[in-house]
Design a protein around this motif. Structure first.
Motif, PDB file in Angstrom:
ATOM      1  N   SER A 188      -3.029  -1.599   9.015  1.00 20.44           N
ATOM      2  CA  SER A 188      -3.831  -1.840   7.825  1.00 20.44           C
ATOM      3  C   SER A 188      -3.317  -3.088   7.122  1.00 20.44           C
ATOM      4  CB  SER A 188      -3.790  -0.624   6.881  1.00 20.44           C
ATOM      5  OG  SER A 188      -2.475  -0.381   6.430  1.00 20.44           O
ATOM      6  N   TRP A 189      -4.203  -3.735   6.417  1.00 24.02           N
ATOM      7  CA  TRP A 189      -3.823  -4.933   5.669  1.00 24.02           C
ATOM      8  C   TRP A 189      -4.867  -5.184   4.583  1.00 24.02           C
ATOM      9  CZ3 TRP A 189      -5.388  -5.061  10.818  1.00 24.02           C
ATOM     10  CH2 TRP A 189      -6.630  -5.645  11.072  1.00 24.02           C
ATOM     11  N   THR A 190      -4.495  -6.033   3.630  1.00 18.72           N
ATOM     12  CA  THR A 190      -5.401  -6.410   2.547  1.00 18.72           C
ATOM     13  C   THR A 190      -5.959  -7.797   2.845  1.00 18.72           C
ATOM     14  OG1 THR A 190      -4.244  -5.083   0.895  1.00 18.72           O
ATOM     15  CG2 THR A 190      -5.560  -6.929   0.085  1.00 18.72           C
ATOM     16  N   PRO A 191      -7.263  -7.912   3.064  1.00 20.04           N
ATOM     17  CA  PRO A 191      -7.859  -9.228   3.303  1.00 20.04           C
ATOM     18  C   PRO A 191      -7.989 -10.009   1.996  1.00 20.04           C
ATOM     19  CG  PRO A 191      -9.558  -7.550   3.328  1.00 20.04           C
ATOM     20  CD  PRO A 191      -8.251  -6.827   3.164  1.00 20.04           C
TER      21      PRO A 191
ATOM     22  N   ASP B 168      -3.897 -15.113   4.341  1.00 18.22           N
ATOM     23  CA  ASP B 168      -5.211 -14.490   4.536  1.00 18.22           C
ATOM     24  C   ASP B 168      -5.134 -12.971   4.549  1.00 18.22           C
ATOM     25  OD1 ASP B 168      -6.623 -17.019   4.980  1.00 18.22           O
ATOM     26  OD2 ASP B 168      -5.452 -17.094   6.837  1.00 18.22           O
ATOM     27  N   THR B 169      -3.938 -12.429   4.782  1.00 16.14           N
ATOM     28  CA  THR B 169      -3.741 -10.976   4.746  1.00 16.14           C
ATOM     29  C   THR B 169      -2.472 -10.672   3.963  1.00 16.14           C
ATOM     30  OG1 THR B 169      -2.402 -10.868   6.787  1.00 16.14           O
ATOM     31  CG2 THR B 169      -4.809 -10.741   7.025  1.00 16.14           C
ATOM     32  N   LEU B 170      -2.496  -9.548   3.238  1.00 13.51           N
ATOM     33  CA  LEU B 170      -1.357  -9.130   2.429  1.00 13.51           C
ATOM     34  C   LEU B 170      -0.999  -7.682   2.759  1.00 13.51           C
ATOM     35  CD1 LEU B 170      -2.552 -10.488  -1.051  1.00 13.51           C
ATOM     36  CD2 LEU B 170      -1.046 -11.657   0.584  1.00 13.51           C
ATOM     37  N   ALA B 171       0.250  -7.320   2.495  1.00 14.32           N
ATOM     38  CA  ALA B 171       0.718  -5.935   2.639  1.00 14.32           C
ATOM     39  C   ALA B 171       0.374  -5.346   3.996  1.00 14.32           C
ATOM     40  CB  ALA B 171       0.131  -5.066   1.518  1.00 14.32           C
ATOM     41  N   ASP B 172       0.607  -6.129   5.054  1.00 15.61           N
ATOM     42  CA  ASP B 172       0.348  -5.656   6.415  1.00 15.61           C
ATOM     43  C   ASP B 172       1.324  -4.536   6.774  1.00 15.61           C
ATOM     44  OD1 ASP B 172      -0.316  -8.426   5.918  1.00 15.61           O
ATOM     45  OD2 ASP B 172      -0.976  -8.556   7.979  1.00 15.61           O
ATOM     46  N   GLY B 173       0.854  -3.538   7.489  1.00 12.45           N
ATOM     47  CA  GLY B 173       1.726  -2.454   7.923  1.00 12.45           C
ATOM     48  C   GLY B 173       1.048  -1.585   8.956  1.00 12.45           C
TER      49      GLY B 173
ATOM     50  N   ASP C 147     -12.226  -1.328  -3.875  1.00  9.81           N
ATOM     51  CA  ASP C 147     -12.072  -0.799  -5.230  1.00  9.81           C
ATOM     52  C   ASP C 147     -12.110  -1.982  -6.186  1.00  9.81           C
ATOM     53  OD1 ASP C 147     -11.322   0.291  -7.648  1.00  9.81           O
ATOM     54  OD2 ASP C 147      -9.754   1.566  -6.801  1.00  9.81           O
ATOM     55  N   PRO C 148     -13.194  -2.136  -6.969  1.00 13.89           N
ATOM     56  CA  PRO C 148     -13.306  -3.287  -7.871  1.00 13.89           C
ATOM     57  C   PRO C 148     -12.123  -3.424  -8.827  1.00 13.89           C
ATOM     58  CG  PRO C 148     -15.373  -2.081  -7.757  1.00 13.89           C
ATOM     59  CD  PRO C 148     -14.349  -1.244  -7.062  1.00 13.89           C
ATOM     60  N   ALA C 149     -11.485  -2.306  -9.166  1.00 16.52           N
ATOM     61  CA  ALA C 149     -10.344  -2.343 -10.082  1.00 16.52           C
ATOM     62  C   ALA C 149      -9.052  -2.706  -9.367  1.00 16.52           C
ATOM     63  CB  ALA C 149     -10.189  -0.987 -10.774  1.00 16.52           C
ATOM     64  N   GLY C 150      -9.077  -2.710  -8.045  1.00 16.17           N
ATOM     65  CA  GLY C 150      -7.872  -2.998  -7.283  1.00 16.17           C
ATOM     66  C   GLY C 150      -6.934  -1.803  -7.242  1.00 16.17           C
ATOM     67  N   GLN C 151      -6.028  -1.802  -6.278  1.00 17.18           N
ATOM     68  CA  GLN C 151      -5.013  -0.754  -6.173  1.00 17.18           C
ATOM     69  C   GLN C 151      -3.659  -1.422  -5.950  1.00 17.18           C
ATOM     70  OE1 GLN C 151      -5.836   2.665  -3.788  1.00 17.18           O
ATOM     71  NE2 GLN C 151      -8.016   2.719  -4.301  1.00 17.18           N
ATOM     72  N   GLU C 152      -2.647  -0.938  -6.642  1.00 17.78           N
ATOM     73  CA  GLU C 152      -1.342  -1.583  -6.626  1.00 17.78           C
ATOM     74  C   GLU C 152      -0.764  -1.704  -5.227  1.00 17.78           C
ATOM     75  OE1 GLU C 152       3.069  -1.075  -8.740  1.00 17.78           O
ATOM     76  OE2 GLU C 152       1.427   0.300  -9.225  1.00 17.78           O
ATOM     77  N   ALA C 153      -0.905  -0.656  -4.423  1.00 20.00           N
ATOM     78  CA  ALA C 153      -0.339  -0.685  -3.073  1.00 20.00           C
ATOM     79  C   ALA C 153      -1.047  -1.691  -2.177  1.00 20.00           C
ATOM     80  CB  ALA C 153      -0.405   0.709  -2.447  1.00 20.00           C
ATOM     81  N   TRP C 154      -2.313  -1.989  -2.494  1.00 16.74           N
ATOM     82  CA  TRP C 154      -3.079  -2.937  -1.681  1.00 16.74           C
ATOM     83  C   TRP C 154      -2.750  -4.385  -2.009  1.00 16.74           C
ATOM     84  CZ3 TRP C 154      -8.814  -0.873  -2.156  1.00 16.74           C
ATOM     85  CH2 TRP C 154      -8.882   0.427  -1.645  1.00 16.74           C
ATOM     86  N   HIS C 155      -2.396  -4.657  -3.262  1.00 16.81           N
ATOM     87  CA  HIS C 155      -2.244  -6.037  -3.749  1.00 16.81           C
ATOM     88  C   HIS C 155      -3.582  -6.766  -3.691  1.00 16.81           C
ATOM     89  CE1 HIS C 155       2.135  -5.629  -3.770  1.00 16.81           C
ATOM     90  NE2 HIS C 155       2.029  -5.086  -2.566  1.00 16.81           N
ATOM     91  N   GLY C 156      -4.665  -6.040  -3.962  1.00 15.78           N
ATOM     92  CA  GLY C 156      -5.994  -6.637  -3.933  1.00 15.78           C
ATOM     93  C   GLY C 156      -7.052  -5.587  -4.146  1.00 15.78           C
ATOM     94  N   THR C 157      -8.311  -5.974  -3.935  1.00 14.17           N
ATOM     95  CA  THR C 157      -9.429  -5.057  -4.140  1.00 14.17           C
ATOM     96  C   THR C 157      -9.977  -4.491  -2.828  1.00 14.17           C
ATOM     97  OG1 THR C 157     -10.952  -6.947  -4.171  1.00 14.17           O
ATOM     98  CG2 THR C 157     -10.125  -6.160  -6.304  1.00 14.17           C
ATOM     99  N   PHE C 158      -9.695  -5.160  -1.714  1.00 16.83           N
ATOM    100  CA  PHE C 158     -10.135  -4.690  -0.400  1.00 16.83           C
ATOM    101  C   PHE C 158      -8.937  -4.140   0.376  1.00 16.83           C
ATOM    102  CE2 PHE C 158     -13.714  -7.603  -1.115  1.00 16.83           C
ATOM    103  CZ  PHE C 158     -14.782  -6.865  -0.612  1.00 16.83           C
ATOM    104  N   ARG C 159      -9.217  -3.261   1.322  1.00 13.49           N
ATOM    105  CA  ARG C 159      -8.202  -2.811   2.269  1.00 13.49           C
ATOM    106  C   ARG C 159      -8.887  -2.552   3.601  1.00 13.49           C
ATOM    107  NH1 ARG C 159      -2.790  -3.562   2.779  1.00 13.49           N
ATOM    108  NH2 ARG C 159      -1.823  -1.915   4.059  1.00 13.49           N
ATOM    109  N   VAL C 160      -8.349  -3.104   4.674  1.00 17.13           N
ATOM    110  CA  VAL C 160      -8.837  -2.860   6.028  1.00 17.13           C
ATOM    111  C   VAL C 160      -7.890  -1.866   6.694  1.00 17.13           C
ATOM    112  CG1 VAL C 160      -9.151  -3.861   8.318  1.00 17.13           C
ATOM    113  CG2 VAL C 160      -9.972  -5.092   6.298  1.00 17.13           C
TER     114      VAL C 160
END
Length: 222
Positions: free
Chosen positions: A171-174, A138-143, A85-98
């Motif tokens: 899932s995590w944010t790269p 390298d990864t954020l909001a891991d769960g 999501d180019p706009a980012g998402q608050e729960a992700w803490h970034g623009t990508f989510r794996v």
């Protein structure tokens, strides 16, 4: 003539797809592109994976699958999804989510191990770190979650051996667009759940080429 991402596709997402294509995986891991989920982010790509026993070594084209693939049952299966999501998402803490999934059947003796879920979850962090990824950097909001189901047969099926079905969802944010490393970490998690010993050498190149579907703008979700 200039090269670049297809019209309407963000540069970062195109770079992430290119890095996924360049990833090198073990020969036992077979990937297939599948329809991406919907309604969570405007861009996505999704892959399913199987760990096959006794797979022949060396790279091969996914468009010319080995006949061996149809002769055996996978030791583990899973799914690897990238949301962007180019706009980012608050729960992700970034623009990508794996978003990943791994399923495997374990020996029934493991069902009684009270630490099975803890051990299975520790595999996630170990595989990320082995791939060179540091949580928090390298990864954020891991769960994620670990689920185990014990199957015991009765009656006419009483002779069927019991088994434990293990499911790991993580899932995590790269950070950045080098997602090939994240794909390798997930593939390592697949082989770990399958009970395949670590193999630092002899990896096979991932020759799968994603279709135009993964490059087109669309609404996606898990």
């Amino acid at each position: 003539m200039t090269s670049g991402p297809p019209t309407g596709v963000p540069v970062d997402f195109a770079a992430a797809l290119a890095d996924l294509r360049s990833a090198a995986l073990r020969a036992e891991v077979r990937l297939t592109e599948i329809p991406a989920p919907r309604r969570v982010a405007p861009f996505s790509v999704a892959l399913s994976g199987d760990v096959l026993p006794g797979a022949p070594p060396g790279p091969r084209s996914a468009d010319a699958p080995d006949e061996h693939d149809h002769d055996v049952d996978p030791l583990a299966t899973g799914r690897f999804v990238v949301l962007y999501d180019p706009a980012g998402q608050e729960a992700w803490h970034g623009t990508f989510r794996v978003v990943t999934l791994v399923r495997a059947t374990l020996e029934p003796e493991m069902a009684a191990d009270p630490l099975l879920a803890d051990v299975a979850w520790s595999w996630v962090g170990e595989c990320l770190e082995t791939a060179g990824l540091t949580p928090g950097t390298d990864t954020l909001a891991d769960g994620g979650t670990v689920t185990r189901v014990l199957s015991q047969s009765y009656g006419a099926l009483e002779g069927t051996p019991g088994a434990v079905d293990l499911e790991i969802r993580a899932s995590w944010t790269p950070v950045g667009t080098r997602l090939g490393t994240h794909l390798r970490a997930w593939a390592a998690l697949l082989t770990t759940a399958a009970g395949v010993p670590p193999l630092p050498e002899g990896v096979a190149a991932l020759t799968r080429r994603f279709t135009d579907r993964s490059r087109q703008r669309h609404t996606v979700g898990p």
